[in-house]
Design a protein around this motif. Structure first.
Motif, PDB file in Angstrom:
ATOM      1  N   THR A  30       0.854  -1.176   0.000  1.00 21.10           N
ATOM      2  CA  THR A  30       0.000   0.000   0.000  1.00 21.10           C
ATOM      3  C   THR A  30       0.892   1.228   0.000  1.00 21.10           C
ATOM      4  OG1 THR A  30      -1.635  -1.186   1.335  1.00 21.10           O
ATOM      5  CG2 THR A  30      -1.850   1.185   1.238  1.00 21.10           C
ATOM      6  N   PHE A  31       0.528   2.224  -0.800  1.00 22.12           N
ATOM      7  CA  PHE A  31       1.269   3.484  -0.834  1.00 22.12           C
ATOM      8  C   PHE A  31       0.671   4.452   0.177  1.00 22.12           C
ATOM      9  CE2 PHE A  31       1.563   7.888  -2.278  1.00 22.12           C
ATOM     10  CZ  PHE A  31       2.929   8.040  -2.362  1.00 22.12           C
ATOM     11  N   ALA A  32       1.521   5.191   0.880  1.00 26.01           N
ATOM     12  CA  ALA A  32       1.064   6.244   1.783  1.00 26.01           C
ATOM     13  C   ALA A  32       2.029   7.412   1.698  1.00 26.01           C
ATOM     14  CB  ALA A  32       0.981   5.725   3.211  1.00 26.01           C
ATOM     15  N   ASN A  33       1.487   8.625   1.661  1.00 19.67           N
ATOM     16  CA  ASN A  33       2.340   9.806   1.715  1.00 19.67           C
ATOM     17  C   ASN A  33       2.022  10.666   2.945  1.00 19.67           C
ATOM     18  OD1 ASN A  33      -0.043  11.040   0.917  1.00 19.67           O
ATOM     19  ND2 ASN A  33       0.703  11.667  -1.080  1.00 19.67           N
ATOM     20  N   VAL A  34       1.171  10.115   3.832  1.00 25.03           N
ATOM     21  CA  VAL A  34       0.825  10.777   5.091  1.00 25.03           C
ATOM     22  C   VAL A  34       0.817   9.720   6.189  1.00 25.03           C
ATOM     23  CG1 VAL A  34      -0.970  12.042   6.337  1.00 25.03           C
ATOM     24  CG2 VAL A  34      -0.614  12.489   3.911  1.00 25.03           C
ATOM     25  N   VAL A  35       1.347  10.072   7.353  1.00 22.99           N
ATOM     26  CA  VAL A  35       1.275   9.180   8.508  1.00 22.99           C
ATOM     27  C   VAL A  35       0.973  10.021   9.742  1.00 22.99           C
ATOM     28  CG1 VAL A  35       3.760   9.245   9.001  1.00 22.99           C
ATOM     29  CG2 VAL A  35       2.403   7.313   9.791  1.00 22.99           C
ATOM     30  N   PHE A  46      -0.327   3.644  14.318  1.00 19.57           N
ATOM     31  CA  PHE A  46       0.130   4.349  13.127  1.00 19.57           C
ATOM     32  C   PHE A  46      -1.037   4.382  12.144  1.00 19.57           C
ATOM     33  CE2 PHE A  46       3.703   2.316  15.098  1.00 19.57           C
ATOM     34  CZ  PHE A  46       4.776   3.174  14.934  1.00 19.57           C
ATOM     35  N   PHE A  47      -1.392   5.558  11.665  1.00 18.12           N
ATOM     36  CA  PHE A  47      -2.444   5.709  10.668  1.00 18.12           C
ATOM     37  C   PHE A  47      -1.791   6.158   9.361  1.00 18.12           C
ATOM     38  CE2 PHE A  47      -4.343   6.387  14.777  1.00 18.12           C
ATOM     39  CZ  PHE A  47      -5.532   5.694  14.702  1.00 18.12           C
ATOM     40  N   PHE A  48      -1.987   5.389   8.298  1.00 15.59           N
ATOM     41  CA  PHE A  48      -1.392   5.693   7.010  1.00 15.59           C
ATOM     42  C   PHE A  48      -2.476   6.086   6.026  1.00 15.59           C
ATOM     43  CE2 PHE A  48       1.414   2.665   9.092  1.00 15.59           C
ATOM     44  CZ  PHE A  48       2.644   3.280   8.945  1.00 15.59           C
ATOM     45  N   GLY A  49      -2.150   7.028   5.146  1.00 15.69           N
ATOM     46  CA  GLY A  49      -3.125   7.456   4.159  1.00 15.69           C
ATOM     47  C   GLY A  49      -2.476   8.175   2.998  1.00 15.69           C
ATOM     48  N   THR A  50      -3.334   8.650   2.107  1.00 12.14           N
ATOM     49  CA  THR A  50      -2.891   9.351   0.914  1.00 12.14           C
ATOM     50  C   THR A  50      -3.523  10.729   0.887  1.00 12.14           C
ATOM     51  OG1 THR A  50      -2.769   7.249  -0.253  1.00 12.14           O
ATOM     52  CG2 THR A  50      -2.714   9.229  -1.604  1.00 12.14           C
ATOM     53  N   ASN A  51      -2.695  11.749   0.717  1.00 11.48           N
ATOM     54  CA  ASN A  51      -3.176  13.115   0.587  1.00 11.48           C
ATOM     55  C   ASN A  51      -3.850  13.264  -0.774  1.00 11.48           C
ATOM     56  OD1 ASN A  51      -3.573  15.846   0.316  1.00 11.48           O
ATOM     57  ND2 ASN A  51      -1.431  16.405   0.553  1.00 11.48           N
ATOM     58  N   ARG A  52      -5.138  13.621  -0.761  1.00  4.91           N
ATOM     59  CA  ARG A  52      -5.888  13.792  -2.016  1.00  4.91           C
ATOM     60  C   ARG A  52      -6.086  15.255  -2.375  1.00  4.91           C
ATOM     61  NH1 ARG A  52      -5.816   9.002  -4.631  1.00  4.91           N
ATOM     62  NH2 ARG A  52      -6.341   7.350  -3.199  1.00  4.91           N
ATOM     63  N   PRO A  61     -10.340  22.205   4.039  1.00  2.02           N
ATOM     64  CA  PRO A  61      -9.360  21.317   4.701  1.00  2.02           C
ATOM     65  C   PRO A  61      -8.687  20.361   3.727  1.00  2.02           C
ATOM     66  CG  PRO A  61     -11.570  21.057   5.651  1.00  2.02           C
ATOM     67  CD  PRO A  61     -11.683  22.001   4.506  1.00  2.02           C
ATOM     68  N   MET A  62      -7.469  19.979   4.075  1.00  2.00           N
ATOM     69  CA  MET A  62      -6.747  18.981   3.293  1.00  2.00           C
ATOM     70  C   MET A  62      -7.432  17.634   3.490  1.00  2.00           C
ATOM     71  SD  MET A  62      -2.735  17.819   3.436  1.00  2.00           S
ATOM     72  CE  MET A  62      -2.715  17.584   5.182  1.00  2.00           C
ATOM     73  N   ARG A  63      -7.620  16.894   2.409  1.00  2.00           N
ATOM     74  CA  ARG A  63      -8.275  15.592   2.495  1.00  2.00           C
ATOM     75  C   ARG A  63      -7.226  14.492   2.455  1.00  2.00           C
ATOM     76  NH1 ARG A  63     -13.222  12.787  -0.742  1.00  2.00           N
ATOM     77  NH2 ARG A  63     -12.676  10.695  -0.083  1.00  2.00           N
ATOM     78  N   VAL A  64      -7.278  13.621   3.470  1.00  2.00           N
ATOM     79  CA  VAL A  64      -6.401  12.460   3.533  1.00  2.00           C
ATOM     80  C   VAL A  64      -7.288  11.234   3.634  1.00  2.00           C
ATOM     81  CG1 VAL A  64      -4.651  11.245   4.869  1.00  2.00           C
ATOM     82  CG2 VAL A  64      -4.543  13.739   4.657  1.00  2.00           C
TER      83      VAL A  64
END
Length: 103
Positions: A30-35, A46-52, A61-64
């Motif tokens: 899984t790709f993540a650019n936000v943690v 640890f919460f991983f996500g993608t900045n959209r 607001p920034m959407r992750v």
């Protein structure tokens, strides 16, 4: 990925070693650019996500989109910290220092 590595399994002076076989048959990538990380006395999350949010100048607001949550004991998190510090030290020795926002 089943290359055997010898690891120490004992803390005594008569260190025992055993072989670890890494089984990657059920592994997912899984790709993540936000943690984001939070913790309690019993666990570290640890919460991983993608900045959209592609337009950083937007007022909204920034959407992750969160994709994964990893829960560890504090001891496992500490070991991961030590390993990650070493890996990043080697990376920076080869490729130069990484600068992050808060530096």
């Amino acid at each position: 990925m089943s290359d055997g590595k010898e690891v120490s399994t004992g803390a005594r002076s008569d260190k025992r070693t055993s072989t670890v076989e890494w089984n990657d048959e059920a592994m997912q990538t899984t790709f993540a650019n936000v943690v984001n990380i939070q913790g309690t006395r019993e666990q570290i999350e640890f919460f991983f996500g993608t900045n959209r949010t592609w337009d950083a100048n937007r007022v909204s607001p920034m959407r992750v989109d969160l994709t994964n949550r990893l829960i560890m004991t504090p001891y496992a998190a500490k070991r991961m910290h030590q390993i990650l510090t070493g890996v990043l030290r080697e990376y920076e020795a080869r490729h130069g220092v990484l600068k992050v926002d808060d530096q």
